[in-house]
Design a protein around this motif. Structure first.
Motif, short mmCIF file in Angstrom:
data_model
loop_
_atom_site.label_atom_id
_atom_site.label_comp_id
_atom_site.label_asym_id
_atom_site.label_seq_id
_atom_site.Cartn_x
_atom_site.Cartn_y
_atom_site.Cartn_z
N ILE A 7 55.77 28.02 12.66
CA ILE A 7 56.34 26.32 12.26
C ILE A 7 56.18 26.43 10.64
O ILE A 7 55.09 25.49 11.01
CB ILE A 7 55.32 25.24 12.94
N PRO A 9 57.02 23.14 7.75
CA PRO A 9 57.71 21.42 7.84
C PRO A 9 59.03 21.91 7.86
O PRO A 9 59.88 23.00 6.65
CB PRO A 9 57.38 21.01 6.43
N GLY A 10 59.99 21.61 9.08
CA GLY A 10 61.27 22.18 8.68
C GLY A 10 62.00 22.82 9.84
O GLY A 10 63.14 22.98 9.72
N SER A 11 61.49 23.86 10.23
CA SER A 11 61.37 24.40 11.55
C SER A 11 62.41 23.86 12.41
O SER A 11 61.64 23.10 12.99
CB SER A 11 59.89 25.57 11.44
N ASN A 12 63.30 24.31 12.47
CA ASN A 12 64.03 23.53 13.72
C ASN A 12 64.28 24.75 14.72
O ASN A 12 64.29 23.79 16.27
CB ASN A 12 65.58 23.29 13.55
N TRP A 33 50.99 26.98 12.82
CA TRP A 33 51.23 26.22 11.71
C TRP A 33 51.21 27.10 10.99
O TRP A 33 50.26 28.50 10.22
CB TRP A 33 49.88 25.31 11.94
N PHE A 51 65.46 24.30 8.45
CA PHE A 51 65.45 23.52 6.56
C PHE A 51 64.55 24.06 6.87
O PHE A 51 63.44 22.76 6.82
CB PHE A 51 66.40 22.58 7.20
N TYR A 53 61.08 23.19 4.38
CA TYR A 53 61.23 22.55 3.15
C TYR A 53 62.54 22.33 2.90
O TYR A 53 62.54 21.99 1.30
CB TYR A 53 60.11 22.87 2.01
N GLY A 54 63.20 21.80 3.46
CA GLY A 54 64.71 21.26 2.96
C GLY A 54 65.59 21.86 2.68
O GLY A 54 66.44 22.16 2.80
N TYR A 56 65.21 23.35 0.22
CA TYR A 56 65.28 22.97 -1.01
C TYR A 56 65.06 23.57 -1.84
O TYR A 56 63.91 25.15 -1.31
CB TYR A 56 64.43 21.09 -1.14
N PHE A 110 78.59 25.04 6.02
CA PHE A 110 78.22 25.56 7.46
C PHE A 110 79.08 26.35 8.37
O PHE A 110 79.67 25.13 8.57
CB PHE A 110 77.30 23.98 7.41
N ALA A 141 74.89 29.82 12.59
CA ALA A 141 74.83 28.27 12.51
C ALA A 141 73.86 28.42 10.98
O ALA A 141 72.89 28.72 11.09
CB ALA A 141 74.11 27.44 13.00
#
Lengths: 233, 735
Positions: A7, A9-12, A33, A51, A53-54, A56, A110, A141
């Motif tokens: 995971i 941060p931002g994993s979906n 983690w 996504f 870290y978004g 970014y 997308f 996707a």
């Protein structure tokens, strides 16, 4: 066979992968983690979609520097299986574990849809449960899935059987019309030279149960299990 | 003392200002005026709509939470609840469509996870002018990108939606975002703050100057000046929202959070006063502790900021560090900014200095309420003067059908939903394109069907009937998917309610929704009102977007709108009748918006009960609501199956109607179904039991759409040809 799903941060799609490994393939699985400094004890590490870290800067760029990636690189070097799906593929490419880059889709949008993949060969840890040339129905996707690599590296990859999946039509024809995002050579999934690290833009966990209109994605998980149990080759 | 000019500009009138003085026993300061102005705006305080909204039925055996919280909740079985709400983000999107639409998604998603529910699906209801207009194309494309950019990033699938294009929205597009989430019934979180001494915590993104007075901006009409008022629009950061989802759900799971509310409209002002008011508490906070991303912000700016991705929560005393630890693990700010008190007063300090002191309930609950005048608009009499016999007769129906299939209101919405991740969380078992999206509830054998719908042209012609039809049609869509309608959420988009004609539309619409909800036994559990949707003084069509949630008892018995097998019988189930009034055909072929649609709630109820039982009994292969474009378009749409298209051949008679009405009329309470011919007798028996008429009109098969009307073959079109026109129409308009 023990699976770990990272995971960031931002994993979906961490929970989707966990569900398929645990409920469909009936294998033990942990969520890991991104700050973990070891992934010892796992037979297979999955970097999930989403996504991180978004996205970014560039998709996967920031996550590729996460503490856990040092451990993932070690696992890869030790010959453990590493699979990156969608954003996970982008992270592996950014981390240098897989050749090439993933650019923005040709239409700059997308794209989410079911499509078809042609299995290039079944002599790999990720495709051995398929037949060569088999057509899988698996969705994509993504916004940045246009695979690119320079000609020289591509030639090497082709020669070594590192291209595992290509976008094709329902009949298995690899054509420009069947290419959703402008990927070089319709490439949808590749592995490293050693064959233990794989990245693919389509989502096998989204098509691993009949109720989701396709269970073809299961074959990829099955291939990994067969590999780990050394039942092929 | 505040100058009248100042408080009037903020949105308070002289009487309201006097009322504030009476409450406080003194002149309010600048910050306080701002707080009252925003909380007493229609957007936050519902000062015009509140008396009318009381008409809604809001209770029922499934309802766990009705209107009044961040979102409503219903029991869906197995100890699980679905939390659901729809909300508008119209005015920001008119000025800055990408961020406006994106933050619309962010706001509604926060309303859901604030209730402790994991957001599992998003929907949207969109309205734009015609795509022939360049600015409309820009607004449409950017709004869709904004929804995609935000929703995809946070991992919440956008599973369904609707969009209509009409000139009435040209200056004032509508962006309504809906979300549903899943939570254990006994774990629903609420926004009431109680327990003297409990810490008040600010969590999430930092506060900046964006969105100041956004709620007030939403409570005035759009004009040329709106372009210059960009400050009210917010900027979203979906990555932070995703972290906030995970951290909030993890923190709620500890059981140490007493109350929680997201900071949406009116930011800190709304969250502090509403939470305190709900818990009969007071609150003291020091805003100098609020994490900022800009320097030199005044108390007014901090209290009114609508920066996104922020929440206010009250933790149980002694557990603040545990809660803080969770948010910090996810890289988010979490700061204790104050404590609860017992005197009902919200005191705002800025570095120890009192900046505002207001009774919580005076802002949150004692909003001035206005009983507005309502008057039937003049246009109603004009549009009712509609004699369909004066319409020229159509000789050649094929071009008309092709025209209708290309109409952007009817054409495939694939261009839009391709850009949305509609499969994340692997629950979407019926993908976009059918009558409703179907989601499985993992591990239960059950499922949900969900849709949002509104034909605002009908609502313009008759707000009462049109709104009842919106409920009926959304419920019908859910029924066609095999689900029993369980709850409604509504987003009521209207013009300026201070105009009696608009208020009449609004009241009629609420009455129509209420009547339909009562007839079907489906409660309204949440919603939103958006007024002042006018530009240059012209109001949009009344647009009450109706979201319906249905529950599927056995997910294996779900249904889609697509023909599946050659030789299946094609049946028209329901009540044929005249339906040219307000139809897409009337507008497209004759350039007219006229007449008055009709609906018989009793017939509709019988039809839905019959269709649902047929699906649950496994009789049907497909079921499709007959809507815009009538029977002819419904037939075509059922042929267009992404998993392999089919042809169809039917024979119908106009049976007292005009021929164009028989083909393209939009009479309500009709469903097009297909089934194995061996099951026909069972369906006929079932329909008789429910006293629902049924006509076997043809069979699935071939590669053409063939319609024989009154004995002559008037339509014979290749599916391949009409399907590609239907699929590509919206994208072509943008190219």
């Amino acid at each position: 066979m023990k699976f770990g799903v990272v995971i960031f941060p931002g994993s979906n799609c961490d929970c989707d992968c966990r569900r398929v490994v645990e409920q469909v393939m009936e294998q033990p699985v942990d969520l890991i983690w991104h700050e973990a400094d070891s992934v010892d004890g796992y037979d297979c590490i999955i970097l999930p979609g989403g996504f991180s870290y978004g996205n970014y800067l560039r998709a996967g760029a920031i996550a590729s520097h996460s503490p856990v990636m040092g451990a993932v690189k070690k696992a890869a070097a030790d010959g453990k299986l590493v699979m990156g799906i969608c954003n996970g593929f982008q992270v592996l490419a950014e981390a240098g574990l897989l050749p090439g880059v993933l650019q923005r889709n040709k239409n700059l949008r997308f794209i989410c849809k079911f499509l078809h993949l042609k299995v290039e060969h079944n002599k790999s840890a990720f495709t051995n449960a398929c037949s060569p040339g088999q057509v899988l129905r698996i969705p994509i996707a993504h916004d940045e899935g246009k695979y690119y690599v320079d000609t020289k590296v591509l030639a090497e990859m082709e020669a070594k059987g590192q291209v595992l999946f290509r976008y094709c039509d329902a009949g298995g024809t690899v054509s420009a019309e069947a290419n959703p995002n402008g990927s070089l050579g319709n490439i949808a999934g590749i592995c490293n030279r050693k064959g233990n690290v794989m990245g693919m833009m389509p989502y096998p966990e989204r098509s691993a149960e009949e109720i989701l209109t396709s269970a073809d994605g299961r074959l990829i998980f099955e291939s990994m299990l067969r590999h780990l149990r050394q039942v092929w080759k | 003392m505040i100058e009248p000019k100042v408080y009037r500009e903020m949105g308070l009138n002289d009487v309201e200002y006097a009322q504030v003085m009476k409450i406080l026993g003194r002149h309010p300061n600048y910050t306080e005026v701002g707080m009252y102005a925003v909380m007493w705006s229609e957007h936050c305080g519902y000062k015009y709509s509140r008396p009318v909204l009381k008409l809604f039925p809001t209770t029922g055996p499934r309802v766990l939470q009705g209107p009044g919280e961040n979102a409503g909740a219903v029991d869906v079985g197995d100890g699980m609840a679905v939390v659901m709400k729809i909300e508008s983000h119209n005015h920001p999107s008119a000025v800055e469509p990408y961020e406006g639409a994106a933050t619309g998604v962010g706001g509604i998603v926060r309303d859901i996870f604030t209730m402790g529910a994991r957001p599992m699906a998003a929907l949207n209801s969109l309205r734009f002018g015609e795509l022939s207009d360049a600015r409309t194309r820009y607004l449409f494309d950017r709004a869709v990108s904004g929804i995609a950019g935000y929703g995809n990033c946070i991992g919440v699938p956008s599973v369904a939606g609707e969009v209509y294009f009409d000139d009435s929205y040209e200056g004032n597009p509508l962006i309504n975002a809906m979300c549903l989430g899943l939570v254990k019934s006994d774990k629903i979180a609420r926004s009431s703050a109680s327990g003297v001494g409990n810490p008040v915590m600010y969590v999430g993104a930092k506060t900046g100057r964006d969105g100041i007075h956004g709620a007030t901006f939403a409570s005035v009409e759009l004009s040329d000046e709106s372009e210059e008022r960009r400050s009210p629009t917010q900027v979203g950061d979906p990555f932070t929202e995703k972290l906030l989802i995970e951290a909030t759900l993890e923190a709620l799971n500890t059981g140490h959070i007493v109350g929680i509310q997201d900071m949406g409209a009116a930011g800190l002002t709304c969250s502090t006063t509403e939470m305190a008011a709900k818990g009969d508490s007071g609150m003291e906070v020091d805003i100098s502790l609020v994490p900022r991303r800009e320097e030199g912000m005044t108390p007014y700016e901090v209290m009114l900021s609508e920066s996104q991705e922020r929440m206010l929560l009250v933790a149980a005393k002694g557990h603040e560090n545990e809660v803080k630890g969770i948010f910090e693990k996810w890289g988010l700010n979490a700061v204790v900014i104050g404590r609860l008190t017992d005197d009902g007063i919200v005191r705002i300090y800025d570095n120890g200095e009192l900046a505002a002191e207001v009774p919580a309930k005076s802002l949150a609950e004692d909003t001035p309420v206005y009983h507005m005048d309502a008057r039937i608009p003049d246009y109603i009499a004009q549009v009712r003067r509609f004699d369909k016999d004066e319409l020229p007769q159509i000789e050649d129906f094929e071009p008309i059908l092709e025209l209708l299939l290309r109409r952007h209101n009817i054409a495939s919405k694939e261009y839009i939903y391709r850009q949305y991740d509609h499969m994340a969380q692997i629950n979407t078992v019926v993908l976009p394109g059918s009558d409703a999206a179907v989601l499985r509830l993992k591990g239960t054998g059950r499922g949900l069907a969900v849709t949002v719908d509104c034909n605002s042209r009908y609502c313009y012609l008759d707000p009462y009937i049109g709104s009842a039809i919106a409920v009926a049609e959304a419920a019908r869509n859910v029924v066609c998917s095999g689900a029993e309608p369980a709850a409604v959420t509504d987003c009521l988009n209207f013009g300026n309610p201070e105009k009696p004609e608009i208020f009449w539309q609004f009241r009629q619409a609420v009455e129509g929704i209420s009547a339909a909800c009562r007839a079907f036994g489906v409660p309204v559990i949440s919603g939103n009102v958006s007024f002042y949707n006018e530009s240059q003084g012209i109001a949009i069509y009344p647009t009450p977007a109706i979201g319906v949630l249905g529950v599927i008892e056995n997910i294996e018995r779900r249904c889609t709108s697509f023909f599946k097998n050659d030789d299946d019988a094609v049946v028209l189930l329901g009540f044929n009748g005249p339906g040219l009034d307000g139809s897409e055909y009337l507008k497209a072929a004759h350039g007219r918006v006229a007449g008055c649609p009709s609906l018989d709630l009793d017939k509709e109820k019988r039809l839905q009960a019959c269709c649902l039982e047929a699906i649950r009994s496994g009789l049907l292969a497909s079921a499709h609501d007959i809507a815009e474009g009538g029977l002819a378009v419904a037939l075509a749409e059922s042929c267009f199956n992404t998993e392999g298209s089919h042809g169809v051949s039917v024979e119908i008679s106009s049976d007292g109607l005009r021929q164009d009405d028989a083909l393209f009329g939009e009479a309500q309470s009709r469903i097009l179904v297909s089934l194995d011919p061996s099951k026909l007798d069972s369906l006929i028996k079932l329909a008789a039991e429910h006293d629902v008429p049924l006509m076997v009109i043809g069979a699935v098969g071939g590669s053409n759409l063939i319609i024989d009307l009154d004995g002559s073959k008037i339509i014979d079109l290749k599916i391949e040809k009409i399907e590609s026109a239907w699929r590509g129409s919206i994208e072509e308009a943008l190219a």
